[in-house]
Design an enzyme around this catalytic site. Structure first.
Site, PDB file in Angstrom:
ATOM      1  N   HIS A  80       7.841 -19.659  42.994  1.00 43.39           N
ATOM      2  CA  HIS A  80       8.385 -18.416  42.438  1.00 43.39           C
ATOM      3  C   HIS A  80       7.460 -17.261  42.776  1.00 43.39           C
ATOM      4  CE1 HIS A  80      10.514 -15.760  39.702  1.00 43.39           C
ATOM      5  NE2 HIS A  80       9.329 -15.303  39.352  1.00 43.39           N
ATOM      6  N   ASP A 159      17.718 -15.368  27.842  1.00 44.59           N
ATOM      7  CA  ASP A 159      16.867 -14.510  28.673  1.00 44.59           C
ATOM      8  C   ASP A 159      17.683 -13.370  29.271  1.00 44.59           C
ATOM      9  OD1 ASP A 159      14.551 -13.701  30.333  1.00 44.59           O
ATOM     10  OD2 ASP A 159      15.923 -14.292  31.932  1.00 44.59           O
ATOM     11  N   ARG A 166      15.475  -5.424  27.043  1.00 44.39           N
ATOM     12  CA  ARG A 166      14.132  -4.921  27.398  1.00 44.39           C
ATOM     13  C   ARG A 166      14.236  -3.747  28.354  1.00 44.39           C
ATOM     14  NH1 ARG A 166      11.623  -9.906  29.948  1.00 44.39           N
ATOM     15  NH2 ARG A 166       9.936  -8.501  30.480  1.00 44.39           N
ATOM     16  N   SER A 181      10.205 -15.153  30.144  1.00 43.18           N
ATOM     17  CA  SER A 181      11.482 -14.918  30.829  1.00 43.18           C
ATOM     18  C   SER A 181      11.534 -15.720  32.136  1.00 43.18           C
ATOM     19  CB  SER A 181      11.598 -13.409  31.101  1.00 43.18           C
ATOM     20  OG  SER A 181      12.529 -13.139  32.103  1.00 43.18           O
ATOM     21  N   LYS A 185      13.816 -19.683  32.963  1.00 40.67           N
ATOM     22  CA  LYS A 185      14.749 -19.950  34.069  1.00 40.67           C
ATOM     23  C   LYS A 185      14.208 -21.019  35.015  1.00 40.67           C
ATOM     24  CE  LYS A 185      14.616 -15.587  34.596  1.00 40.67           C
ATOM     25  NZ  LYS A 185      14.631 -14.145  34.658  1.00 40.67           N
TER      26      LYS A 185
HETATM   27  N1  URA Z   1      11.364 -11.377  36.317  1.00 44.98           N
HETATM   28  C1  URA Z   1      11.941 -12.049  35.303  1.00 44.98           C
HETATM   29  O1  URA Z   1      12.661 -13.011  35.507  1.00 44.98           O
HETATM   30  N2  URA Z   1      11.692 -11.635  34.040  1.00 44.98           N
HETATM   31  C2  URA Z   1      10.893 -10.596  33.753  1.00 44.98           C
HETATM   32  O2  URA Z   1      10.709 -10.294  32.600  1.00 44.98           O
HETATM   33  C3  URA Z   1      10.316  -9.900  34.825  1.00 44.98           C
HETATM   34  C4  URA Z   1      10.567 -10.312  36.107  1.00 44.98           C
END
Ligand code: URA
Length: 431
Positions: A80, A159, A166, A181, A185
């Site tokens: 990631h 999320d 947010r 967050s 995922k």
């Molecule tokens: N990428 C995400 O998936 N979440 C965040 O809060 C910031 C970047």
């Protein structure tokens, strides 16, 4: 919820039960957005303990589907990146690592603002489909060891809702909220191990090494608490990665890497990240051995072959690998010239990302349509000497008049007479 908001406002730690209760009730609409907004702001100011942020990630994870990849033998490893400009690494990396026997269940994202997204880049390959069903995804990872797809709508819905909130409440830039967050995922994708590429510099989310380190530590800590073996590399984003920014241009550069050519920074980072993934996937006993294996797979064409396979498996036209001209091509190519002689001492990476967005290659708003052909090809990078009138970059556009964008690209370059110190590609590794 008022008690929980007050507790967090006063700097106390929420319990697992409280966090789970809050997320469950938010997803079922029993908690309104205004209360969740207050909670997010309290977290923004007071932060979270290590266990608390992991519990938040797990609660968001369990708000939706969690993929089970146990039927696929071997240690599944994903990567990631926190997002950058010209960051096409996933594209050569996934087939490279898969060609060495590590199953890669890669769930990627789309670009927003100045950063690009792997899914958009892959979609510049005619026919490439990133929207596979869960079964198709699992079958491909099982059969051919690789697939790169978009997250299904049922993964971590908490999320998705919290992130949208947010975005409009000034609470995006919070390390526990970002880390939980991302991890909600990533863990939902069923991977056993993760390598993070945390970008640092003027083109990254995290502008300073201190913030990037904190984010990397939070990600690795949540990974450990979820039994997902994790390593984070802090890598440089004080200039774009490689020489291309823009969707089809970045696919062409990725193909060059898989042909054992291409820019050194993209190649080096691909190999270093691959090495970490090979060690986590137990296909190499050490990073040194893993680097040798990755170099071999680039040299002897195994990684390239695996990329062709990936394209074919996901409905794309594998002929682009032998003929990148089959990728979408822009109509106009306009040179941006150096206004004076000297060295490139600074590149406003963010501004170059925004320039590509303005050409149509990126999104100002979620769901905006993209022009996959447009972008920039950089002729000069940090530390390079330039003469007055040298080409700094070529704009690939589908509009004839790009004078405003050309001026922005020129201004993004700082040229000075002193030789600059170019930051290292990898700042540090956090385990
Ligand atoms: N990428 C995400 O998936 N979440 C965040 O809060 C910031 C970047």
């Amino acid at each position: 919820m008022v008690d929980l908001i007050t507790k967090k406002r006063d700097g106390q730690t929420l319990t697992q039960e409280e966090i789970e209760w809050m997320i469950d009730n938010y997803v079922s609409d029993a908690i309104p957005d205004y209360q969740m907004s207050a909670m997010l702001m309290a977290i923004y100011f007071n932060g979270m303990e290590d266990t608390e942020q992991a519990q938040l990630a797990f609660a968001m994870l369990h708000s939706g589907d969690v993929l089970n990849l146990d039927q696929i033998p071997g240690i599944k490893v994903d990567k990631h990146s926190t997002g950058g400009v010209g960051d096409k690494i996933s594209i050569p990396l996934a087939p490279l690592v898969a060609s060495l026997g590590v199953p890669i269940p890669m769930i990627s994202g789309r670009g927003l603002g100045h950063t690009g997204g792997t899914l958009d880049k892959l979609e510049s390959i005619p026919g490439f489909n990133v929207n596979l069903s869960e079964k198709e995804f699992v079958d491909l990872v099982q059969e051919h060891g690789e697939a790169i797809v978009s997250a299904s709508g049922d993964m971590a819905p908490a999320d998705r809702r919290i992130y949208a909130l947010r975005d409009v409440t000034g609470t995006v830039e919070s390390i526990p909220l970002i880390a939980s967050s991302i991890m909600s995922k990533k863990i939902a994708s069923g991977t056993n191990a993760l390598v993070f590429d945390v970008k640092v510099g003027n083109g990254a989310f995290m502008k300073t090494e201190e913030d990037a380190t904190k984010l990397a530590e939070a990600l690795v800590s949540i990974g450990k608490q979820a039994n997902v073996n994790s390593v984070a590399l802090l890598t440089d984003m004080s200039q774009p990665l490689g020489i291309t920014i823009g969707n089809s241009l970045e696919i062409a550069e990725s193909i060059a890497i898989l042909r054992n050519q291409g820019p050194k920074d993209v190649r080096d980072l691909t190999i270093k990240l691959a090495a970490q993934m090979l060690v986590l996937g137990q296909k190499a006993p050490s990073l040194e051995v893993a680097i040798g294996l990755a170099e071999d797979a680039l040299r002897d064409g195994r990684a390239l072959k695996k990329f062709k396979q990936l394209i074919q498996d996901q409905g794309g036209d594998p002929a682009v690998v032998d003929n990148p001209k089959l990728l979408p091509q822009a109509q106009y190519k306009i040179a941006v010239k150096a206004p004076r002689a000297g060295y490139v001492v600074g590149i406003d990476t963010n501004a170059l990302g925004v320039a590509v967005m303005q050409l149509g290659g990126g999104r100002a708003k979620k769901d905006a349509a993209l022009d996959l052909a447009v972008g920039l090809v950089l002729h000069k990078k940090l530390g390079t000497p330039v003469s007055e009138g040298d080409t700094l970059a070529m704009i690939h556009a589908n509009q004839e008049d790009v004078s405003a964008i050309a001026a922005q690209v020129q201004q993004a370059y700082t040229i000075d007479s002193n030789v600059p110190v170019v930051p290292p590609l990898i700042h540090k590794v956090i385990r």
